[in-house]
Write a protein that holds these residues in place. Sequence first.
Motif, mmCIF file in Angstrom:
data_model
loop_
_atom_site.group_PDB
_atom_site.id
_atom_site.type_symbol
_atom_site.label_atom_id
_atom_site.label_comp_id
_atom_site.label_asym_id
_atom_site.label_seq_id
_atom_site.Cartn_x
_atom_site.Cartn_y
_atom_site.Cartn_z
ATOM 1 N N ILE A 276 0.674 -0.947 0.159
ATOM 2 C CA ILE A 276 0.046 0.227 -0.197
ATOM 3 C C ILE A 276 0.806 1.203 0.284
ATOM 4 C CG2 ILE A 276 -2.049 1.585 1.055
ATOM 5 C CD1 ILE A 276 -2.959 -0.485 0.024
ATOM 6 N N GLU A 277 2.059 1.296 1.160
ATOM 7 C CA GLU A 277 2.608 2.668 1.249
ATOM 8 C C GLU A 277 3.908 2.704 -0.480
ATOM 9 O OE1 GLU A 277 2.553 4.376 3.467
ATOM 10 O OE2 GLU A 277 0.941 2.662 4.060
ATOM 11 N N THR A 278 3.878 1.602 -1.842
ATOM 12 C CA THR A 278 4.212 2.039 -2.362
ATOM 13 C C THR A 278 3.681 1.950 -2.624
ATOM 14 O OG1 THR A 278 6.024 -0.282 -1.635
ATOM 15 C CG2 THR A 278 5.826 0.297 -3.978
ATOM 16 N N LEU A 280 0.824 4.429 -2.446
ATOM 17 C CA LEU A 280 0.266 5.804 -2.031
ATOM 18 C C LEU A 280 1.728 6.998 -2.779
ATOM 19 C CD1 LEU A 280 -0.513 5.072 0.895
ATOM 20 C CD2 LEU A 280 -1.930 5.862 -0.930
ATOM 21 N N ASP A 281 2.940 6.006 -2.730
ATOM 22 C CA ASP A 281 4.147 6.712 -2.440
ATOM 23 C C ASP A 281 4.390 7.425 -3.994
ATOM 24 O OD1 ASP A 281 6.310 7.924 -1.858
ATOM 25 O OD2 ASP A 281 7.736 6.518 -3.396
ATOM 26 N N THR A 284 1.307 9.756 -5.367
ATOM 27 C CA THR A 284 1.970 11.185 -4.827
ATOM 28 C C THR A 284 2.667 11.583 -5.556
ATOM 29 O OG1 THR A 284 1.077 10.931 -2.337
ATOM 30 C CG2 THR A 284 1.899 12.499 -3.168
ATOM 31 N N GLU A 315 -9.253 1.258 1.472
ATOM 32 C CA GLU A 315 -7.237 1.614 2.000
ATOM 33 C C GLU A 315 -7.384 2.452 1.330
ATOM 34 O OE1 GLU A 315 -3.154 0.177 4.894
ATOM 35 O OE2 GLU A 315 -4.911 -1.586 3.927
ATOM 36 N N LYS A 319 -6.591 6.490 2.746
ATOM 37 C CA LYS A 319 -5.403 7.452 2.883
ATOM 38 C C LYS A 319 -4.946 8.265 1.473
ATOM 39 C CE LYS A 319 -2.514 3.103 5.295
ATOM 40 N NZ LYS A 319 -2.594 2.467 5.780
ATOM 41 N N TRP A 320 -5.493 8.494 1.241
ATOM 42 C CA TRP A 320 -5.074 9.138 -0.495
ATOM 43 C C TRP A 320 -6.447 10.172 -0.540
ATOM 44 C CZ3 TRP A 320 -6.814 10.129 -5.538
ATOM 45 C CH2 TRP A 320 -5.930 11.189 -6.395
#
Length: 477
Positions: A276-278, A280-281, A284, A315, A319-320
């Motif tokens: 997920i963080e990948t 989102l990064d 962005t 999710e 978060k975004w």
Amino acid sequence: MKNYLLLFTICCTLIQCKNPVKKENIIHAEQSKTMQQLKSDFIAQRFGMFICYNIMSYGAKWGEANYPIEAFNPQKLDCNQWAEAAKSAGMKFGLLTTKHHEGFCLWDSKFTTYDVASTPYKKDIVKQYVDAFRKKNLGIGLYYSIWDSTHNIDKDSITSNKLDFVKGQITELLTNYGKIDYFVLDGWYWKIGHHEIPYQDIRTLIRKLQPDCLITDHTHLQAPYHMEIPYFEGPFGAFPPEDNTMASALGHCSVKGNGWFWSEKTPNGLIEGDGIETILDKLTKCESRYCNFMLNCMPNRDGILDTIYIDMLNEIGQKWKPNSSRPKLPRQDPQIIESYPIKTITATSGNADYLIDAHQKGSDHFYWKSDPNLPQTITINLGKQEAINSLLIVPNHKCKPAPETALAEGNITHAKLSLSTDNINFTEVADVKWEPNAKYKSINFKTSNAQYLKLDIINANGKKAIITELDVGLAQP
């Protein structure tokens, strides 16, 4: 005479009844917005769902011809589920693989029986997708591979009948499903070339059918060359550089699968090192670089998204949120909208034919390379006088390595351009210098009538000048 008129009227009526025209599917309007506006609207979407679903989802290998289609029978297919999942993540559009390289069509095409209508499932999946995404106010994108292994649409084999096949299928997709916002072509430039299947022919057809539709071709070149929206192929490591201002798109895979498509591995997790963080990064960063992020979401063999996608998209949506303070899309450079075929081309060294028909075989790229002696001169003959105002130079650039480490070797740093109507008397119209990087080079000048163009390459980065391909035509912002 009256009898002939009566017979003619009856025949016309019968023809109309046999081939009824659905008025809501026909688009005759001229382009309603400028290209700048269309690109700005596209970039405002930011986030989309790339729906890779086709015969590879059922076991076909990449580019495999005539794979059996009897197993294509998704009993739970639910495009509304796809749309709801997209909406939950904050996505604004979808992109469906209507036909991949294997040639299988997700709609009932009159040009082949290798389509969904010939499977046990039978129903038109393109229509279901379009209807479901429109209900959620999501934009509509369609992907279509010109390279087609089953129907032998391949390099060095294109005939008039095969060109009619391609144009016919594109016509079906762009007339039967209402307004299409985004049309993505693949297996064209890099597999066949824009010379053998002429770019201007295809672009003119798309413009006629869908005036406001933006076009991408998976050229593996990050430049607005023969397209409006350049494409970064994420799995190859391609990513927009920090200073990118081209309206563009990136496709990304996070979940395991059969390449871009579903396999038994898909429900079991993300690609190693991803998460997920990948996502989102990357989302962005793409947003700040005017590049729409398209997350690949692979429906399974039942025609629905696995739970891993439903949870992941939900999710992401929590978060975004879009960055509302992002500056508006910078003014885009003038872009060739009328591309003229080059009849003949010569160069003081190297294989000049590559300048109008570059191609690749596997990982080998065939571009024009000069000898070490500079300056070099390239002379273009359009075959007849045309109104022109732009020459696009596609630099030495490949999908690998990624743009951050792109090939600067050989790229032009100083050039002059001259025009002529008789190939004897030339008038200089431009003297341009560039940084030694792999960004595309566009020479724009006052609209002039000319048949011949002479490009004098004064300097290049390195020992040789290298050009992937050239494009000549009329440009507009």
